[in-house]
Design an enzyme around this catalytic site. Structure first.
Site, PDB file in Angstrom:
ATOM      1  N   CYS A 124      60.866  -7.867  48.826  1.00  0.00           N
ATOM      2  CA  CYS A 124      61.712  -7.796  50.022  1.00  0.00           C
ATOM      3  C   CYS A 124      62.972  -8.628  49.814  1.00  0.00           C
ATOM      4  O   CYS A 124      62.887  -9.851  49.660  1.00  0.00           O
ATOM      5  CB  CYS A 124      60.945  -8.310  51.236  1.00  0.00           C
ATOM      6  SG  CYS A 124      61.944  -8.295  52.750  1.00  0.00           S
ATOM      7  N   PRO A 125      64.142  -8.004  49.809  1.00  0.00           N
ATOM      8  CA  PRO A 125      65.381  -8.771  49.616  1.00  0.00           C
ATOM      9  C   PRO A 125      65.686  -9.708  50.775  1.00  0.00           C
ATOM     10  O   PRO A 125      66.378 -10.707  50.596  1.00  0.00           O
ATOM     11  CB  PRO A 125      66.454  -7.687  49.492  1.00  0.00           C
ATOM     12  CG  PRO A 125      65.890  -6.498  50.201  1.00  0.00           C
ATOM     13  CD  PRO A 125      64.414  -6.559  49.967  1.00  0.00           C
TER      14      PRO A 125
END
Length: 289
Positions: A124-125
């Site tokens: 997840c950025p």
């Protein structure tokens, strides 16, 4: 030296476009909502105003808490050079050349984290790390609180804008004590924050529903893809594929909430399956590809 490394790692984790944008969105929505609400529903003006602010700030606090716990707590990584206790089980596992060890059941290598992640769901950025075994609960709570907070903010911002655009009516016929005055800059910020809040409800709300769906099935996003391939793969008639980790929706839920169970290396499985049921399926799919 260890403390300096921890601090540098934490700074590197947070000073990335993903967490910075996420924090900017939270800050923008929070400040705009508090600014708007303080005019028509001040916290010290009534019991309802006080309750409203407590609920909203509690949702913001829970969102930030779970955001930072998911980010800094991390998903849990398989030790470099890991291998199962019994040598005969090596043939059931994939070898990771990057970590120079075997991938534990449900673990996958993340190229961005540069580690094998326990029960990896996805990278997840927004938290600048993977969502996996140890932080899946905090990540899901973060999504839930963010959506609830943005729903709350959306309602408050819409009410505030309505009162601002109908200022003359409220001045002459309505509540003169709680008028909403908006100059150009606050108006632009409010409309922008309202757009962000609605966007979060739609986008993050969709992600939350996806996460809950896979949690109730005790899957990850990666395992969902593996299961889809496994069910479509040709095999002998008597050989039926059984997903080994689905223990029933209630027990599946307890595997993640309120905190993850187990060491991230071994897992409870359904009757008739082993720790390596899914890893053997992965090896078969790799051979087919």
């Amino acid at each position: 030296m260890a403390l300096c490394e921890i601090i540098m790692s934490a700074l590197k984790r947070i000073f990335h476009w993903g967490p910075l944008i996420a924090l900017f969105i939270i800050k923008s929505i929070t400040f705009s909502t508090l600014y708007m609400t303080s005019m028509f529903l001040p916290p010290l003006g009534s019991l309802w105003g006080c309750f409203n602010h407590i609920v909203f700030l509690s949702l913001v606090g829970c969102t930030l808490y779970n955001f930072f716990m998911a980010m800094f707590g991390g998903p849990g990584f398989v030790h470099f050079g890991w291998k199962p206790a019994k040598e005969e089980n090596l043939k059931f596992l994939q070898y990771c050349t990057f970590c120079e060890g075997y991938k534990a059941p449900r673990a996958h290598h993340c190229r961005k984290c540069k580690r094998c992640v326990m029960k990896m769901d996805h990278h997840c950025p927004w938290i600048n790390t993977c969502c996996g075994h140890k932080n899946h609960a905090h990540f899901t709570f973060f999504l839930f609180c963010a959506v609830c907070g943005c729903c709350h903010a959306t309602v408050l911002l819409i009410i505030g804008l309505y009162r601002a655009f109908h200022l003359s009516w409220y001045f002459y016929y309505g509540d003169r004590e709680h008028l909403v005055y908006l100059t150009l800059y606050p108006l632009v910020c409010t409309v922008f924050s309202l757009g962000l809040a609605i966007g979060v409800v739609i986008a993050v709300g969709g992600l939350f529903l996806i996460q809950m769906k896979i949690i109730l099935k005790n899957e990850t996003s990666i395992e969902n893809w593996i299961v889809t391939k496994a069910l479509s793969r040709a095999r002998p008639e008597k050989q039926k594929f059984i997903y080994p980790y689905s223990l029933g929706w209630w027990q599946n839920l307890q595997e993640v909430f309120p905190l993850p169970k187990g060491d991230g290396l071994t897992w409870p499985v359904v009757k008739g399956c082993s720790q390596y049921t899914l890893t053997m399926e992965q090896l078969c799919l790799d051979l087919l590809n």
